[in-house]
Design a protein around this motif. Sequence first.
Motif, PDB file in Angstrom:
ATOM      1  N   UNK A  44      -1.809  -7.927   6.521  1.00 17.49           N
ATOM      2  CA  UNK A  44      -2.072  -8.233   7.906  1.00 17.49           C
ATOM      3  C   UNK A  44      -0.822  -8.703   8.703  1.00 17.49           C
ATOM      4  N   UNK A  45      -0.817  -8.776   9.843  1.00 14.51           N
ATOM      5  CA  UNK A  45       0.404  -9.293  10.639  1.00 14.51           C
ATOM      6  C   UNK A  45       0.278 -10.874  10.292  1.00 14.51           C
ATOM      7  N   UNK A  49       3.269 -12.959   8.644  1.00 13.70           N
ATOM      8  CA  UNK A  49       4.042 -14.279   9.172  1.00 13.70           C
ATOM      9  C   UNK A  49       3.734 -15.493   8.413  1.00 13.70           C
ATOM     10  N   UNK A  50       2.649 -15.538   7.805  1.00 15.13           N
ATOM     11  CA  UNK A  50       2.581 -16.809   6.954  1.00 15.13           C
ATOM     12  C   UNK A  50       3.524 -16.872   5.826  1.00 15.13           C
ATOM     13  N   UNK A  51       3.232 -15.734   5.026  1.00 18.26           N
ATOM     14  CA  UNK A  51       3.967 -15.310   3.845  1.00 18.26           C
ATOM     15  C   UNK A  51       5.760 -15.670   4.222  1.00 18.26           C
ATOM     16  N   UNK A  52       6.076 -14.813   5.270  1.00 21.66           N
ATOM     17  CA  UNK A  52       7.587 -15.065   5.618  1.00 21.66           C
ATOM     18  C   UNK A  52       7.870 -16.577   5.955  1.00 21.66           C
ATOM     19  N   UNK A  53       7.096 -17.000   6.805  1.00 21.81           N
ATOM     20  CA  UNK A  53       7.440 -18.610   7.240  1.00 21.81           C
ATOM     21  C   UNK A  53       7.360 -19.430   5.758  1.00 21.81           C
ATOM     22  N   UNK A  74       9.798  -8.094  12.354  1.00 24.46           N
ATOM     23  CA  UNK A  74       8.474  -7.527  12.619  1.00 24.46           C
ATOM     24  C   UNK A  74       8.382  -6.105  13.124  1.00 24.46           C
ATOM     25  N   UNK A  75       9.199  -5.699  13.972  1.00 27.04           N
ATOM     26  CA  UNK A  75       9.120  -4.385  14.334  1.00 27.04           C
ATOM     27  C   UNK A  75       9.586  -3.375  13.236  1.00 27.04           C
ATOM     28  N   UNK A  76      10.163  -3.715  12.120  1.00 23.59           N
ATOM     29  CA  UNK A  76      10.471  -2.955  11.059  1.00 23.59           C
ATOM     30  C   UNK A  76       9.305  -2.805   9.829  1.00 23.59           C
ATOM     31  N   UNK A  77       8.243  -3.353  10.208  1.00 21.04           N
ATOM     32  CA  UNK A  77       7.081  -2.996   9.171  1.00 21.04           C
ATOM     33  C   UNK A  77       6.790  -1.705   9.341  1.00 21.04           C
ATOM     34  N   UNK A  78       5.926  -1.296   8.186  1.00 23.81           N
ATOM     35  CA  UNK A  78       5.339   0.118   8.012  1.00 23.81           C
ATOM     36  C   UNK A  78       4.482   0.461   9.638  1.00 23.81           C
ATOM     37  N   UNK A  79       3.687  -0.343  10.033  1.00 23.21           N
ATOM     38  CA  UNK A  79       3.079  -0.290  11.306  1.00 23.21           C
ATOM     39  C   UNK A  79       3.376  -1.619  12.046  1.00 23.21           C
ATOM     40  N   UNK A  80       4.465  -1.216  12.996  1.00 21.86           N
ATOM     41  CA  UNK A  80       4.963  -2.467  13.776  1.00 21.86           C
ATOM     42  C   UNK A  80       3.609  -3.119  14.792  1.00 21.86           C
ATOM     43  N   UNK A  81       3.611  -4.547  14.203  1.00 25.97           N
ATOM     44  CA  UNK A  81       2.620  -5.212  15.108  1.00 25.97           C
ATOM     45  C   UNK A  81       3.127  -5.506  16.417  1.00 25.97           C
ATOM     46  N   UNK A  82       2.370  -5.893  17.261  1.00 17.33           N
ATOM     47  CA  UNK A  82       2.707  -6.465  18.768  1.00 17.33           C
ATOM     48  C   UNK A  82       3.963  -7.245  18.652  1.00 17.33           C
ATOM     49  N   UNK A  88       3.282 -17.818  19.961  1.00 19.39           N
ATOM     50  CA  UNK A  88       2.371 -16.998  19.094  1.00 19.39           C
ATOM     51  C   UNK A  88       2.332 -16.941  17.457  1.00 19.39           C
ATOM     52  N   UNK A  89       3.564 -16.797  17.123  1.00 17.11           N
ATOM     53  CA  UNK A  89       4.019 -17.089  15.649  1.00 17.11           C
ATOM     54  C   UNK A  89       3.411 -18.526  15.066  1.00 17.11           C
ATOM     55  N   UNK A  90       4.004 -19.617  15.976  1.00 24.06           N
ATOM     56  CA  UNK A  90       3.670 -20.815  15.446  1.00 24.06           C
ATOM     57  C   UNK A  90       2.214 -20.865  15.380  1.00 24.06           C
ATOM     58  N   UNK A  91       1.265 -20.473  16.292  1.00 18.28           N
ATOM     59  CA  UNK A  91      -0.155 -20.671  16.165  1.00 18.28           C
ATOM     60  C   UNK A  91      -0.789 -19.887  14.746  1.00 18.28           C
ATOM     61  N   UNK A  92      -0.008 -18.622  14.391  1.00 19.62           N
ATOM     62  CA  UNK A  92      -0.467 -18.126  13.245  1.00 19.62           C
ATOM     63  C   UNK A  92      -0.258 -18.746  12.021  1.00 19.62           C
ATOM     64  N   UNK A  93       0.961 -19.573  12.083  1.00 20.16           N
ATOM     65  CA  UNK A  93       1.317 -20.337  11.011  1.00 20.16           C
ATOM     66  C   UNK A  93       0.301 -21.767  10.861  1.00 20.16           C
ATOM     67  N   UNK A  94       0.350 -22.409  11.863  1.00 17.73           N
ATOM     68  CA  UNK A  94      -0.314 -23.692  12.136  1.00 17.73           C
ATOM     69  C   UNK A  94      -1.606 -23.716  12.735  1.00 17.73           C
ATOM     70  N   UNK A  95      -2.059 -22.506  13.230  1.00 23.08           N
ATOM     71  CA  UNK A  95      -3.583 -22.447  13.807  1.00 23.08           C
ATOM     72  C   UNK A  95      -3.623 -22.924  15.112  1.00 23.08           C
TER      73      UNK A  95
END
Length: 95
Positions: A44-45, A49-53, A74-82, A88-95
């Motif tokens: 998932x997106x 993000x968490x893995x790459x971070x 991110x735009x180069x993923x198989x299904x590009x996420x928004x 927003x990335x920071x929130x995905x990592x740190x909640x």
Amino acid sequence: MLERRNRADAPHEDLVEHLVRSTPLQRGEATRVVLDVLAYFDETTEEFVRRRHRELQSQGLRNEEIFERIRHEMPHRAVAPPDLSARQLRRLVYG
């Protein structure tokens, strides 16, 4: 694992067969490659993000550089996420 079964039971058997014919991979190795690729594209997106971070942080990069790099990857993923902002990335990592 994908084994010789009915195609309905192993929908990627044709890909395994192709890899065995076209590469030096043995059946077990080809099966593992197919399963690894499927798992990679199933990420998932948020998981990406968490893995790459974690990966980039372990290389000594700082968050500002990490989030900028992730945004460009991110735009180069198989299904590009928004398109996500650094916040927003920071929130995905740190909640």
